[in-house]
Scaffold this active site. Structure first.
Site, PDB file in Angstrom:
ATOM      1  N   HIS A  94       0.856  -1.191   0.000  1.00  0.00           N
ATOM      2  CA  HIS A  94       0.000   0.000   0.000  1.00  0.00           C
ATOM      3  C   HIS A  94       0.890   1.238   0.000  1.00  0.00           C
ATOM      4  O   HIS A  94       0.711   2.120  -0.816  1.00  0.00           O
ATOM      5  CB  HIS A  94      -0.922  -0.014   1.230  1.00  0.00           C
ATOM      6  CG  HIS A  94      -1.846   1.166   1.302  1.00  0.00           C
ATOM      7  ND1 HIS A  94      -2.919   1.221   2.145  1.00  0.00           N
ATOM      8  CD2 HIS A  94      -1.853   2.350   0.644  1.00  0.00           C
ATOM      9  CE1 HIS A  94      -3.561   2.378   1.998  1.00  0.00           C
ATOM     10  NE2 HIS A  94      -2.925   3.070   1.096  1.00  0.00           N
ATOM     11  N   GLU A 151       0.494   8.019  -3.317  1.00  0.00           N
ATOM     12  CA  GLU A 151       1.446   7.563  -2.295  1.00  0.00           C
ATOM     13  C   GLU A 151       2.711   8.425  -2.291  1.00  0.00           C
ATOM     14  O   GLU A 151       3.244   8.761  -1.233  1.00  0.00           O
ATOM     15  CB  GLU A 151       1.796   6.082  -2.511  1.00  0.00           C
ATOM     16  CG  GLU A 151       0.636   5.136  -2.209  1.00  0.00           C
ATOM     17  CD  GLU A 151       0.094   5.281  -0.782  1.00  0.00           C
ATOM     18  OE1 GLU A 151       0.882   5.278   0.166  1.00  0.00           O
ATOM     19  OE2 GLU A 151      -1.132   5.419  -0.620  1.00  0.00           O
ATOM     20  N   HIS A 155       3.101  10.610   1.013  1.00  0.00           N
ATOM     21  CA  HIS A 155       4.087  10.009   1.937  1.00  0.00           C
ATOM     22  C   HIS A 155       5.530  10.112   1.422  1.00  0.00           C
ATOM     23  O   HIS A 155       6.436  10.409   2.184  1.00  0.00           O
ATOM     24  CB  HIS A 155       3.756   8.529   2.164  1.00  0.00           C
ATOM     25  CG  HIS A 155       2.358   8.293   2.649  1.00  0.00           C
ATOM     26  ND1 HIS A 155       1.963   8.529   3.944  1.00  0.00           N
ATOM     27  CD2 HIS A 155       1.245   7.838   2.005  1.00  0.00           C
ATOM     28  CE1 HIS A 155       0.670   8.228   4.087  1.00  0.00           C
ATOM     29  NE2 HIS A 155       0.213   7.811   2.924  1.00  0.00           N
TER      30      HIS A 155
HETATM   31  P1  AMP Z   1      -3.195   6.605   2.198  1.00  0.00           P
HETATM   32  O1  AMP Z   1      -3.689   8.023   2.067  1.00  0.00           O
HETATM   33  O2  AMP Z   1      -1.793   6.415   1.804  1.00  0.00           O
HETATM   34  O3  AMP Z   1      -3.556   6.007   3.525  1.00  0.00           O
HETATM   35  O4  AMP Z   1      -4.027   5.784   1.124  1.00  0.00           O
HETATM   36  C1  AMP Z   1      -5.411   5.754   1.203  1.00  0.00           C
HETATM   37  C2  AMP Z   1      -5.973   5.926  -0.167  1.00  0.00           C
HETATM   38  O5  AMP Z   1      -5.400   4.958  -1.051  1.00  0.00           O
HETATM   39  C3  AMP Z   1      -7.467   5.690  -0.183  1.00  0.00           C
HETATM   40  O6  AMP Z   1      -8.035   6.617  -1.083  1.00  0.00           O
HETATM   41  C4  AMP Z   1      -7.588   4.279  -0.710  1.00  0.00           C
HETATM   42  O7  AMP Z   1      -8.808   4.102  -1.340  1.00  0.00           O
HETATM   43  C5  AMP Z   1      -6.432   4.206  -1.666  1.00  0.00           C
HETATM   44  N1  AMP Z   1      -5.892   2.868  -1.831  1.00  0.00           N
HETATM   45  C6  AMP Z   1      -5.399   2.088  -0.866  1.00  0.00           C
HETATM   46  N2  AMP Z   1      -4.942   0.925  -1.371  1.00  0.00           N
HETATM   47  C7  AMP Z   1      -5.156   0.985  -2.708  1.00  0.00           C
HETATM   48  C8  AMP Z   1      -4.883   0.103  -3.774  1.00  0.00           C
HETATM   49  N3  AMP Z   1      -4.276  -1.071  -3.595  1.00  0.00           N
HETATM   50  N4  AMP Z   1      -5.229   0.513  -5.009  1.00  0.00           N
HETATM   51  C9  AMP Z   1      -5.781   1.721  -5.203  1.00  0.00           C
HETATM   52  N5  AMP Z   1      -6.050   2.597  -4.240  1.00  0.00           N
HETATM   53  C10 AMP Z   1      -5.753   2.232  -2.997  1.00  0.00           C
END
Ligand code: AMP
Length: 265
Positions: A94, A151, A155
């Protein structure tokens, strides 16, 4: 930065305070109001000192450790995402997240450094396999790019202090390499823990299995049915593995399930 600067909040509070001050005739009410404003300002200033916004995302790009968060697609594809791909039967990335031990984390540290897929084109096939977008109803490449872009912006731009992660290519290749070096599923298999639609394990047996192989405790997260949705591996800034801080994982300590491959998606 990722939220309204605290100085703006303090200024706004001061204006509201002045406005209300001239309109309250009652002395007791005014004293109460004064106290409330003083408390709000003190809390805001304390938060600013710690560099933390209300969303948990900190203003400063400082951080304590990296958490490599991996998803168990069999769980995520059921619960969170309506996956249009057949969920892989291994943990996929992720993100690699700079985190602080107090639970806060920096985010969106450099909006000028936009994600550029051409900078990571040499990693394309590995990213498709191990860092896939599990949320895709359109063109897979553009889904991948937008997930990676999210990402990186949120991050990755905060992880620059780690020299191996200071560029887009470095950030993604380092995360992929750490995933490979600290692979989760083979470590669990060595201790007799396998994906299954019926065999439940204790949470500690899963954590301990990972530790037996790799030397550190991972963090686990489960969905409301007790299915493992995420496992994370944590690293010091020199990228040696460390125990993940104890998690509030909502996994039941007696019974967690690593659901087996779905035949239909
Ligand atoms: P984060 O902000 O890094 O915690 O990521 C959360 C966001 O990433 C949310 O909008 C999720 O829907 C999206 N997300 C998490 N895992 C995936 C994935 N494998 N593929 C696409 N979107 C993802």
């Amino acid at each position: 930065t990722c939220a309204l600067p605290i100085s703006h909040i303090i200024l706004t509070v001061a204006f509201v305070f002045l406005y209300v001050l001239v309109s309250i005739p009652d002395f007791v009410a005014m004293k109460t109001f004064l106290l409330a404003v003083a408390t709000a300002v003190a809390v805001a200033q304390a938060a600013q000192l710690r560099g933390i916004s209300s969303s948990g995302c900190s203003y400063s790009s400082d951080f304590d450790y990296i958490m490599l968060t991996e998803q168990w697609p069999q769980t995520e594809c059921d619960d969170t995402f309506h996956c249009s791909v057949k969920p892989p039967n291994f943990f996929t990335i992720h993100g690699a997240w700079p985190n602080n031990f107090d639970g806060s984390y920096p985010c969106n540290c450099d909006s000028s450094d936009e994600f550029d897929p051409s900078k990571v084109s040499s990693l394309h096939s590995e990213l498709v396999e191990y860092w896939p977008s599990l949320q895709c109803i359109s063109d897979p490449d553009s889904c991948l790019d937008s997930f990676l872009s999210h990402e990186w912006s949120k991050h990755g731009t905060c992880a620059r202090e780690i020299s191996a992660m200071s560029t887009q290519l470095g950030y993604f290749s380092t995360a992929l390499a750490l995933r490979e070096k600290y692979e989760i599923l083979p470590a669990l298999a060595k201790q007799g823990i396998y994906p299954s639609s019926s065999k439940w394990y204790s949470k500690s047996s899963v954590s301990t299995a990972f530790k037996s192989e790799h030397g550190t405790y991972p963090a686990l997260q489960c969905d409301s049915s007790g299915y493992i949705s995420i496992m994370a591996v944590c690293f010091a800034k020199n990228l040696t593995a460390i125990d993940c801080p104890s998690d509030n994982s909502n996994c039941n300590s007696d019974s967690v399930l690593l659901p087996d491959r779905k035949s239909v998606v």
